[in-house]
Enzyme design. Structure first.
Site, PDB file in Angstrom:
ATOM      1  CE  LYS A  31      -4.042   0.332   1.307  1.00  0.00           C
ATOM      2  NZ  LYS A  31      -5.313   0.679   0.630  1.00  0.00           N
ATOM      3  CG  ASP A  82      -2.506 -14.204   7.802  1.00  0.00           C
ATOM      4  OD1 ASP A  82      -2.984 -15.267   7.370  1.00  0.00           O
ATOM      5  OD2 ASP A  82      -2.579 -13.867   9.004  1.00  0.00           O
TER       6      ASP A  82
HETATM    7 MG    MG Z   1      -4.112 -17.149   7.902  1.00  0.00          MG
END
Ligand code: MG
Ligand code: NAI
Length: 369
Positions: free
Chosen positions: A192, A249
């Site tokens: 970002k 993630d």
């Molecule tokens: Mg995860």
């Protein structure tokens, strides 16, 4: 050249079941392909605790460090949930990850045509999908200091720091570039940079690395929020996505679900190149855990473990043709209508862990003998 050494760690729950099934396929490769490795078995998790009183012994850790790659099952056993923190089965796995300094996590999203219907997305969006998410695993907002909780002007606050250094960004970038070279030559670097200082440095560093070391690779930058949208809109535009710990993630879980089931998802974690062997430290495991609810019943899907072996062949040992063969055999086994319970659909034939492995071997016989 001296034989490559593989450490096999089945672990707990369904770990040994899916590993046994996978080793039958490794035996097939040893018999009919140029697949020759020294293998060693190691205990990790509840199995080690029961034998040695700890989830991983120092001797086993030393053996792991001496191997060229680790093929891991899963750890975790609800009978030991109340053990002291350091004795819990999962601690063994965390110690290995830490001592191998596995800073790059690789999660492929590969859609097998017979399972296209298991995805929540439309068939034409995901059929033939084959992308790889490379997530930085040891830095960024899950680890960087300062982090904590404090009271400021009478108000309780908590904070994490998304800190990355140039060398940290470069080393994950190099892993991603290496992978793209073994795949479809395309990198998407995700951050970002519009709102975060760490994102600006990430982008600058990746672009410089592409200039100096990325000759021949297609490169693009993308904002993380846009990447999340693109992953469900037109995921096939990607080859290798490289991103930080936090975005990785989220994006890797999102990409995983494009393909359907937990029982189908392999992963790899990579570290530095070992000075002595010249090989990158590497750890291969299915994304799923020890599944105590179905352990010991022959119900587990062995394909995530088997596809982890395929990743090991491709990324540690440059055996891409054998990895392709395994993936084609998995596809053929699924196309024959055989399914374990987790991927069962109406009209298919529900089979055991061993029968699923058997179906893959039948497919291998058809494809390559
Ligand atoms: Mg995860
Ligand atoms: P899990 O992944 O073991 O199971 C979640 C659900 O998916 C269960 O219903 C299970 O039956 C099913 N499932 C998982 N793998 C499957 C397969 N190959 N075939 C068919 N069905 C499958 O996650 P859960 O239940 O949260 O954790 C169970 C234990 O595993 C815990 O002790 C946990 O700490 C440990 N764990 C270990 C991991 C590892 O070794 N890397 C990762 C995740 C959890």
């Amino acid at each position: 050249m001296k034989n490559r050494k593989i450490m096999i760690m089945p672990g707990d729950g369904i770990g040994p079941e899916v590993m046994d099934a996978t080793l039958k396929i490794a035996d097939w490769l040893a018999k009919y392909r140029a697949f020759s490795f020294d293998t060693q078995f190691g205990l990790c998790g509840a199995v080690s605790y029961e034998k040695h009183g700890v989830p991983l012994t120092d001797e086993t850790m030393a053996d792991v460090l001496a191997c060229d790659a680790v093929l891991f099952g899963a750890v975790g056993d609800p009978r030991y949930d109340d053990l002291a923190f350091e004795l819990k089965p999962e601690r063994g796995l965390l110690r290995i990850r830490k001592e191998l300094d596995l800073y790059a996590n690789l999660r492929p999203a590969l859609v097998f045509p017979p399972l296209v219907a298991a995805s929540t997305l439309k068939e034409d969006v995901i059929s033939g999908l084959d992308i790889m998410i490379v997530r930085e695993l040891t830095g960024g907002s899950y680890f960087a200091e300062p982090r904590g909780r404090e009271t400021r002007a009478g108000v309780v606050c908590a904070f994490d720091t998304n800190l990355y250094s140039v060398p940290e960004i470069e080393r994950i970038g190099r892993v991603a570039f290496d992978l793209a070279r073994k795949r479809n030559q395309k990198i998407t670097s995700v951050e970002k940079a519009n709102v975060m200082h760490s994102g600006v440095l990430w982008r600058e560093t990746m672009m410089a690395l592409h200039k100096s070391e990325g000759a021949g690779l297609d490169y693009e930058n993308m904002y993380a929020d846009n990447c999340a949208m693109q992953l469900v809109r037109t995921p096939k535009q990607f080859d290798v996505i490289v991103t930080d710990n936090l975005f990785g993630d989220l994006l890797s879980d999102c990409a995983a679900m494009l393909t359907g089931s937990l029982g189908m998802l392999p992963s790899a974690s990579l570290g530095e190149v070992d000075a002595e062997s010249g090989m990158r430290r590497a750890f291969y495991e299915p994304v799923h855990g020890s599944a105590p609810d179905i352990a010991g019943q022959g119900k587990a899907n062995p394909l995530a473990q088997l596809l982890s072996l395929a990743m090991m062949l491709r990324y540690s040992f440059d055996m891409g043709a054998d990895a392709d063969l395994l993936e084609r055999a998995v596809e053929m086994a699924l196309a024959s209508g055989k399914r374990t319970g987790d991927i069962m659909v109406a009209g298919a034939e529900q089979v055991s862990t061993d029968d699923m492995a058997g179906a893959v071997i039948t497919a291998l016989d058809t494809l390559a003998r």
